[in-house]
Design a protein around this motif. Sequence first.
Motif, PDB file in Angstrom:
ATOM      1  N   ARG A  94     -15.643  70.236 -46.290  1.00 37.59           N
ATOM      2  CA  ARG A  94     -16.585  71.127 -45.598  1.00 37.59           C
ATOM      3  C   ARG A  94     -16.782  72.468 -46.315  1.00 37.59           C
ATOM      4  O   ARG A  94     -17.059  73.476 -45.702  1.00 37.59           O
ATOM      5  CB  ARG A  94     -16.144  71.374 -44.143  1.00 37.59           C
ATOM      6  CG  ARG A  94     -15.964  70.081 -43.356  1.00 37.59           C
ATOM      7  CD  ARG A  94     -15.412  70.303 -41.961  1.00 37.59           C
ATOM      8  NE  ARG A  94     -15.093  69.019 -41.348  1.00 37.59           N
ATOM      9  CZ  ARG A  94     -13.932  68.396 -41.452  1.00 37.59           C
ATOM     10  NH1 ARG A  94     -12.944  68.962 -42.132  1.00 37.59           N
ATOM     11  NH2 ARG A  94     -13.731  67.228 -40.881  1.00 37.59           N
ATOM     12  N   ILE A  95     -16.650  72.451 -47.622  1.00 31.28           N
ATOM     13  CA  ILE A  95     -16.798  73.688 -48.388  1.00 31.28           C
ATOM     14  C   ILE A  95     -18.179  73.804 -49.019  1.00 31.28           C
ATOM     15  O   ILE A  95     -18.539  74.815 -49.588  1.00 31.28           O
ATOM     16  CB  ILE A  95     -15.691  73.786 -49.467  1.00 31.28           C
ATOM     17  CG1 ILE A  95     -15.417  75.244 -49.851  1.00 31.28           C
ATOM     18  CG2 ILE A  95     -16.036  72.947 -50.688  1.00 31.28           C
ATOM     19  CD1 ILE A  95     -14.774  76.056 -48.765  1.00 31.28           C
ATOM     20  N   GLY A  96     -18.993  72.709 -48.933  1.00 37.43           N
ATOM     21  CA  GLY A  96     -20.368  72.777 -49.427  1.00 37.43           C
ATOM     22  C   GLY A  96     -20.617  72.066 -50.751  1.00 37.43           C
ATOM     23  O   GLY A  96     -21.608  72.349 -51.422  1.00 37.43           O
ATOM     24  N   LYS A  97     -19.759  71.109 -51.115  1.00 39.78           N
ATOM     25  CA  LYS A  97     -19.919  70.424 -52.401  1.00 39.78           C
ATOM     26  C   LYS A  97     -21.222  69.623 -52.465  1.00 39.78           C
ATOM     27  O   LYS A  97     -21.921  69.655 -53.478  1.00 39.78           O
ATOM     28  CB  LYS A  97     -18.725  69.492 -52.661  1.00 39.78           C
ATOM     29  CG  LYS A  97     -17.397  70.210 -52.814  1.00 39.78           C
ATOM     30  CD  LYS A  97     -16.265  69.249 -53.150  1.00 39.78           C
ATOM     31  CE  LYS A  97     -16.019  68.246 -52.053  1.00 39.78           C
ATOM     32  NZ  LYS A  97     -15.627  68.869 -50.764  1.00 39.78           N
ATOM     33  N   THR A  98     -21.521  68.891 -51.391  1.00 40.85           N
ATOM     34  CA  THR A  98     -22.715  68.041 -51.419  1.00 40.85           C
ATOM     35  C   THR A  98     -23.982  68.876 -51.512  1.00 40.85           C
ATOM     36  O   THR A  98     -24.923  68.525 -52.236  1.00 40.85           O
ATOM     37  CB  THR A  98     -22.758  67.132 -50.175  1.00 40.85           C
ATOM     38  OG1 THR A  98     -21.563  66.343 -50.125  1.00 40.85           O
ATOM     39  CG2 THR A  98     -23.959  66.208 -50.224  1.00 40.85           C
ATOM     40  N   SER A  99     -24.014  70.014 -50.803  1.00 37.21           N
ATOM     41  CA  SER A  99     -25.174  70.904 -50.898  1.00 37.21           C
ATOM     42  C   SER A  99     -25.354  71.418 -52.320  1.00 37.21           C
ATOM     43  O   SER A  99     -26.456  71.386 -52.876  1.00 37.21           O
ATOM     44  CB  SER A  99     -25.013  72.094 -49.938  1.00 37.21           C
ATOM     45  OG  SER A  99     -25.205  71.694 -48.596  1.00 37.21           O
ATOM     46  N   LEU A 100     -24.270  71.894 -52.917  1.00 35.71           N
ATOM     47  CA  LEU A 100     -24.355  72.405 -54.289  1.00 35.71           C
ATOM     48  C   LEU A 100     -24.781  71.300 -55.241  1.00 35.71           C
ATOM     49  O   LEU A 100     -25.627  71.512 -56.126  1.00 35.71           O
ATOM     50  CB  LEU A 100     -23.005  72.992 -54.710  1.00 35.71           C
ATOM     51  CG  LEU A 100     -22.943  73.548 -56.134  1.00 35.71           C
ATOM     52  CD1 LEU A 100     -23.925  74.704 -56.315  1.00 35.71           C
ATOM     53  CD2 LEU A 100     -21.527  73.998 -56.486  1.00 35.71           C
ATOM     54  N   LEU A 101     -24.231  70.107 -55.061  1.00 34.14           N
ATOM     55  CA  LEU A 101     -24.589  68.991 -55.927  1.00 34.14           C
ATOM     56  C   LEU A 101     -26.071  68.662 -55.826  1.00 34.14           C
ATOM     57  O   LEU A 101     -26.756  68.494 -56.843  1.00 34.14           O
ATOM     58  CB  LEU A 101     -23.750  67.760 -55.549  1.00 34.14           C
ATOM     59  CG  LEU A 101     -24.088  66.464 -56.277  1.00 34.14           C
ATOM     60  CD1 LEU A 101     -23.872  66.603 -57.772  1.00 34.14           C
ATOM     61  CD2 LEU A 101     -23.264  65.305 -55.708  1.00 34.14           C
ATOM     62  N   LYS A 102     -26.593  68.588 -54.596  1.00 33.48           N
ATOM     63  CA  LYS A 102     -28.007  68.238 -54.426  1.00 33.48           C
ATOM     64  C   LYS A 102     -28.931  69.306 -55.007  1.00 33.48           C
ATOM     65  O   LYS A 102     -29.962  68.989 -55.619  1.00 33.48           O
ATOM     66  CB  LYS A 102     -28.312  68.021 -52.943  1.00 33.48           C
ATOM     67  CG  LYS A 102     -27.769  66.713 -52.398  1.00 33.48           C
ATOM     68  CD  LYS A 102     -28.332  66.413 -51.019  1.00 33.48           C
ATOM     69  CE  LYS A 102     -28.091  64.966 -50.625  1.00 33.48           C
ATOM     70  NZ  LYS A 102     -28.795  64.597 -49.394  1.00 33.48           N
ATOM     71  N   VAL A 103     -28.561  70.571 -54.805  1.00 34.61           N
ATOM     72  CA  VAL A 103     -29.371  71.654 -55.382  1.00 34.61           C
ATOM     73  C   VAL A 103     -29.346  71.557 -56.904  1.00 34.61           C
ATOM     74  O   VAL A 103     -30.381  71.688 -57.572  1.00 34.61           O
ATOM     75  CB  VAL A 103     -28.857  73.026 -54.906  1.00 34.61           C
ATOM     76  CG1 VAL A 103     -29.550  74.152 -55.681  1.00 34.61           C
ATOM     77  CG2 VAL A 103     -29.106  73.194 -53.408  1.00 34.61           C
ATOM     78  N   PHE A 104     -28.172  71.331 -57.466  1.00 33.75           N
ATOM     79  CA  PHE A 104     -28.053  71.192 -58.925  1.00 33.75           C
ATOM     80  C   PHE A 104     -28.931  70.051 -59.441  1.00 33.75           C
ATOM     81  O   PHE A 104     -29.652  70.205 -60.433  1.00 33.75           O
ATOM     82  CB  PHE A 104     -26.594  70.946 -59.310  1.00 33.75           C
ATOM     83  CG  PHE A 104     -26.438  70.286 -60.646  1.00 33.75           C
ATOM     84  CD1 PHE A 104     -26.706  70.977 -61.817  1.00 33.75           C
ATOM     85  CD2 PHE A 104     -26.045  68.948 -60.737  1.00 33.75           C
ATOM     86  CE1 PHE A 104     -26.584  70.356 -63.061  1.00 33.75           C
ATOM     87  CE2 PHE A 104     -25.921  68.327 -61.961  1.00 33.75           C
ATOM     88  CZ  PHE A 104     -26.191  69.034 -63.129  1.00 33.75           C
TER      89      PHE A 104
END
Length: 351
Positions: free
Chosen positions: A43-53
């Motif tokens: 729940r630290i935001g890895k998937t969000s960062l990955l998708k934005v990248f």
Amino acid sequence: MLVIYFDFKPKETKEDLFDREEELKKLLSCKDETIVLLTGIRRIGKTSLLKVFLNESKLPFALVDVRSPLTSYRSLYTIFSDVLSQLNKKRRVIDLLKYVKGISIFGINISLSWDPKNRPSLLEIMDRVDESGKVIVAFDEAQNLRGKLANDFLSILAHCYDYCKNVTFILTGSEIGLLYDFLMVDNPSSPLYGRHIEEIRLNRFTEEQSLEFLKEGFRQANISPDETVLQYAVSKLDGVVGWLTEFGHRCVRIGDVKKEIVDEVLEIAGRLALEELSHFSKDYILVVEAIAKGYNRWSELKRYLEDKKKRRIYDAELKRYLDKLEKRGYVVKKEGGEYELTDPVLKNALA
């Protein structure tokens, strides 16, 4: 009313992502690496960062959400069917694959046979993908790829490392120790032994970042929160963006920002965290409980377990408990030798 920061769905554009500029810049600078790890606690935001990248990279990509281990050729070939289908939607890789045996084409979707008599070579397929130009293949929660065919998967990564200059793999992981165990980069028997792997670690928000995240989210919702309530939320939710988002979302839903909602989030999060822990034996949960109550040094933990279990606890036994909890991402050992829970809600639930 659209409130971007307090939306539960993973972010997909840079404009919707709070902060993380430095981590995004690092990811974008790694586009020419073969294997990149994106790690951090749950729940630290890895998937969000990955998708934005992936969207910011402007390159064809495939993103696979890994849910189960590689226990059969069916699971391995199904994963790569998904990878090829996603890539084919963005660039016609099928033109390079149509003469490879064991491939079926259904519109833009590609299906690979796992029949031993007909299945294609995944190494050959990745060579063909490499010929198509630069692509990114991402596996979310890649530690779940452990299984009977894990070595086959690692052999594909190793082959691409040596021969496919246009293929970049991004592997995310919440259970960092298990992810490294899976990759076995320090094990001479591993196909990836000795290969360089870049890691980008996603940390919790600082107190300042957490406060700014909440303020900006409430500004998007046209709500003016009480500063003391925000400070209370920041102190309790400890920079974990998933719990900060949960708090903000609940406040926006009722149109008010109250201290009681922080406590609600802690209670709900605590139940969820305990449910996630339930697959461990009681001995492991006792260790987590001890750390939550402040028994965070080796000798203190050993004494706590002995008092609870009414028997001697051997060093090797305690080490096994702590090693597994560290690999699963629940516990971290600090420089001073103290052990700490990675998620603040566990401490609240068990203290």
